[in-house]
Motif scaffolding. Structure first.
Motif, PDB file in Angstrom:
ATOM      1  N   LYS A   1      37.318 -18.247  -6.499  1.00  0.00           N
ATOM      2  CA  LYS A   1      37.600 -17.955  -5.094  1.00  0.00           C
ATOM      3  C   LYS A   1      36.307 -17.526  -4.410  1.00  0.00           C
ATOM      4  O   LYS A   1      35.328 -17.162  -5.072  1.00  0.00           O
ATOM      5  CB  LYS A   1      38.647 -16.845  -4.984  1.00  0.00           C
ATOM      6  N   PRO A   2      36.278 -17.565  -3.078  1.00  0.00           N
ATOM      7  CA  PRO A   2      35.079 -17.114  -2.351  1.00  0.00           C
ATOM      8  C   PRO A   2      34.795 -15.643  -2.630  1.00  0.00           C
ATOM      9  O   PRO A   2      35.703 -14.873  -2.969  1.00  0.00           O
ATOM     10  CB  PRO A   2      35.463 -17.337  -0.881  1.00  0.00           C
ATOM     11  N   LEU A   3      33.547 -15.249  -2.466  1.00  0.00           N
ATOM     12  CA  LEU A   3      33.178 -13.860  -2.714  1.00  0.00           C
ATOM     13  C   LEU A   3      33.846 -12.933  -1.712  1.00  0.00           C
ATOM     14  O   LEU A   3      33.834 -13.198  -0.507  1.00  0.00           O
ATOM     15  CB  LEU A   3      31.651 -13.687  -2.625  1.00  0.00           C
ATOM     16  N   ASP A   4      34.416 -11.850  -2.227  1.00  0.00           N
ATOM     17  CA  ASP A   4      34.981 -10.836  -1.346  1.00  0.00           C
ATOM     18  C   ASP A   4      33.982  -9.684  -1.219  1.00  0.00           C
ATOM     19  O   ASP A   4      32.926  -9.671  -1.859  1.00  0.00           O
ATOM     20  CB  ASP A   4      36.327 -10.340  -1.874  1.00  0.00           C
ATOM     21  N   GLU A   5      34.318  -8.715  -0.399  1.00  0.00           N
ATOM     22  CA  GLU A   5      33.388  -7.618  -0.134  1.00  0.00           C
ATOM     23  C   GLU A   5      33.093  -6.801  -1.391  1.00  0.00           C
ATOM     24  O   GLU A   5      31.964  -6.379  -1.621  1.00  0.00           O
ATOM     25  CB  GLU A   5      33.945  -6.711   0.970  1.00  0.00           C
ATOM     26  N   GLU A   6      34.118  -6.586  -2.211  1.00  0.00           N
ATOM     27  CA  GLU A   6      33.927  -5.783  -3.416  1.00  0.00           C
ATOM     28  C   GLU A   6      32.949  -6.457  -4.380  1.00  0.00           C
ATOM     29  O   GLU A   6      32.060  -5.809  -4.946  1.00  0.00           O
ATOM     30  CB  GLU A   6      35.268  -5.554  -4.111  1.00  0.00           C
ATOM     31  N   THR A   7      33.087  -7.763  -4.559  1.00  0.00           N
ATOM     32  CA  THR A   7      32.196  -8.491  -5.454  1.00  0.00           C
ATOM     33  C   THR A   7      30.773  -8.495  -4.913  1.00  0.00           C
ATOM     34  O   THR A   7      29.806  -8.335  -5.666  1.00  0.00           O
ATOM     35  CB  THR A   7      32.699  -9.930  -5.652  1.00  0.00           C
ATOM     36  N   ALA A   8      30.642  -8.654  -3.612  1.00  0.00           N
ATOM     37  CA  ALA A   8      29.312  -8.624  -3.004  1.00  0.00           C
ATOM     38  C   ALA A   8      28.667  -7.250  -3.188  1.00  0.00           C
ATOM     39  O   ALA A   8      27.467  -7.137  -3.458  1.00  0.00           O
ATOM     40  CB  ALA A   8      29.403  -8.982  -1.524  1.00  0.00           C
ATOM     41  N   ARG A   9      29.469  -6.188  -3.054  1.00  0.00           N
ATOM     42  CA  ARG A   9      28.938  -4.836  -3.249  1.00  0.00           C
ATOM     43  C   ARG A   9      28.484  -4.633  -4.701  1.00  0.00           C
ATOM     44  O   ARG A   9      27.461  -3.989  -4.960  1.00  0.00           O
ATOM     45  CB  ARG A   9      29.986  -3.783  -2.882  1.00  0.00           C
ATOM     46  N   THR A  10      29.260  -5.180  -5.640  1.00  0.00           N
ATOM     47  CA  THR A  10      28.882  -5.070  -7.044  1.00  0.00           C
ATOM     48  C   THR A  10      27.552  -5.774  -7.296  1.00  0.00           C
ATOM     49  O   THR A  10      26.685  -5.256  -8.002  1.00  0.00           O
ATOM     50  CB  THR A  10      29.971  -5.680  -7.945  1.00  0.00           C
ATOM     51  N   GLN A  11      27.380  -6.942  -6.713  1.00  0.00           N
ATOM     52  CA  GLN A  11      26.119  -7.663  -6.860  1.00  0.00           C
ATOM     53  C   GLN A  11      24.961  -6.873  -6.244  1.00  0.00           C
ATOM     54  O   GLN A  11      23.853  -6.833  -6.791  1.00  0.00           O
ATOM     55  CB  GLN A  11      26.202  -9.043  -6.218  1.00  0.00           C
ATOM     56  N   GLN A  12      25.230  -6.247  -5.111  1.00  0.00           N
ATOM     57  CA  GLN A  12      24.181  -5.458  -4.474  1.00  0.00           C
ATOM     58  C   GLN A  12      23.788  -4.261  -5.350  1.00  0.00           C
ATOM     59  O   GLN A  12      22.605  -3.907  -5.451  1.00  0.00           O
ATOM     60  CB  GLN A  12      24.645  -4.971  -3.095  1.00  0.00           C
ATOM     61  N   LYS A  13      24.770  -3.665  -6.012  1.00  0.00           N
ATOM     62  CA  LYS A  13      24.479  -2.547  -6.913  1.00  0.00           C
ATOM     63  C   LYS A  13      23.584  -3.004  -8.062  1.00  0.00           C
ATOM     64  O   LYS A  13      22.652  -2.296  -8.463  1.00  0.00           O
ATOM     65  CB  LYS A  13      25.780  -1.965  -7.455  1.00  0.00           C
ATOM     66  N   ILE A  14      23.860  -4.194  -8.591  1.00  0.00           N
ATOM     67  CA  ILE A  14      23.013  -4.737  -9.662  1.00  0.00           C
ATOM     68  C   ILE A  14      21.590  -4.931  -9.146  1.00  0.00           C
ATOM     69  O   ILE A  14      20.617  -4.572  -9.811  1.00  0.00           O
ATOM     70  CB  ILE A  14      23.588  -6.062 -10.188  1.00  0.00           C
ATOM     71  N   ALA A  15      21.474  -5.501  -7.953  1.00  0.00           N
ATOM     72  CA  ALA A  15      20.148  -5.738  -7.374  1.00  0.00           C
ATOM     73  C   ALA A  15      19.395  -4.422  -7.179  1.00  0.00           C
ATOM     74  O   ALA A  15      18.203  -4.319  -7.499  1.00  0.00           O
ATOM     75  CB  ALA A  15      20.297  -6.468  -6.043  1.00  0.00           C
ATOM     76  N   ASP A  16      20.078  -3.422  -6.680  1.00  0.00           N
ATOM     77  CA  ASP A  16      19.431  -2.126  -6.448  1.00  0.00           C
ATOM     78  C   ASP A  16      19.005  -1.483  -7.769  1.00  0.00           C
ATOM     79  O   ASP A  16      17.935  -0.862  -7.852  1.00  0.00           O
ATOM     80  CB  ASP A  16      20.385  -1.200  -5.691  1.00  0.00           C
TER      81      ASP A  16
END
Length: 316
Positions: free
Chosen positions: A278-293
């Motif tokens: 499914k398309p990325l939702d806000e929670e998944t995007a936030r998780t990816q951002q946490k990994i990046a940080d």
């Protein structure tokens, strides 16, 4: 009169030949280059051949390229050798930080049991805390890189407390089985293969630490310029997901010859996989951002990035 008839017949034949050539060219106006690994839905999609059926009427053919891990696949995407592929969570972070022109198109639900930290069956190591000072093999920039960071943090250790040994899966397994490293952080089906064939012992998987999403990614230009092909890809992925979820043994049997891994091992891996892109939702995007940080704070990527900049927003 006979000359005129012959001339018209030749002209008609030439026109028909020209139209046939145009139709033939139109049947494959563009080749979609897809990168895949020995895990996930794309390798099953390749084996089933259903994507080619969906793309041919749209004027596309398909070329497949296998990669040992997500970082290598996204390196190919960065230089334009791949249009579309799938990886775990961490490779897109490293690739975006390196300037790769990628976009997240979709993702599968979490599959935290599909990656783990393994030790040899006779190892005295029983917990992540006991990895302090030890050599740990992993594929740099792969999904398991973040698992290792989180597992160490959860055990009260810093990333600098272990000795990372960066190896692709085949080389890592050789080092693991020879005793050259103390532990191996790896994903399925390599994880399942080590557990089944060498009785490697799991000391921690992703449960409670990382979601272990599988992401579908494309180059910005491919996704922007080939809407119908992207829609066909996602439809084919959805169909394959539904089939595998209901037929894991048949999927393992089908996949085994093409990837060179026994069906019983693949069945273990497929049972730990998740299905339902499914398309990325806000929670998944936030998780990816946490990994990046996290990786930026550790100095593992050169600059801070915004995952939002790489999200695909389909146009109606």
């Amino acid at each position: 009169m006979r000359y005129d008839f012959l001339r018209r017949a030749l002209a008609a034949a030439a026109l028909l030949a020209s139209l046939a050539a145009a139709a033939s060219a139109g049947a494959a106006e563009r080749t979609v280059h897809i990168g895949f690994q020995k895990y996930g839905t794309l390798v099953l999609l390749k084996g089933r051949g259903t994507l080619e059926e969906k793309l041919k009427p749209l004027g596309y053919d398909v070329q497949w390229a296998e990669f040992p891990g997500g970082p290598q696949l996204l390196e190919a995407l960065n230089v334009g050798a791949v249009d579309f592929g799938s990886t775990g969570e961490t490779p897109p972070i490293f690739a975006q930080a390196a300037g790769a022109p990628l976009v997240y198109v979709a993702h599968e639900p979490p599959a935290p049991k599909g990656e783990a930290i393994l030790v040899p069956k006779d190892s005295p190591i029983r917990s992540v805390a006991e990895l302090k000072g030890r050599k740990v093999a992993l594929n740099k920039g792969s999904n398991v890189h973040y698992l290792l960071v989180r597992a160490l943090e959860d055990a009260g250790l810093a990333y600098g407390d272990i000795q990372p040994v960066f190896l692709a899966p085949a080389d890592a397994r050789a080092a693991f089985e020879s005793g050259a490293v103390d532990a191996w952080v790896i994903w399925d089906p390599f994880q399942a293969a080590a557990e089944v064939t060498s009785e490697a012992r799991e000391i921690r998987n992703g449960e409670g630490l990382v979601p272990n999403h599988q992401f579908y990614l494309g180059t910005k230009s491919f996704v922007a310029e080939n809407k119908s092909a992207v829609e066909a890809l996602l439809a084919a992925i959805a169909e394959t997901d539904a089939w595998v979820a209901a037929n894991t043994q048949a999927a393992a049997d089908t996949l085994s010859p093409s990837v060179g891994i026994p069906a019983d091992i693949l069945k273990v891996a497929l049972d730990r996989q998740s299905y339902g892109a499914k398309p990325l939702d806000e929670e998944t995007a936030r998780t990816q951002q946490k990994i990046a940080d996290t990786f930026h704070a550790l100095g593992l990527i050169p600059a801070a990035i915004k995952v939002e900049d790489a999200l695909h927003h389909p146009q109606p």
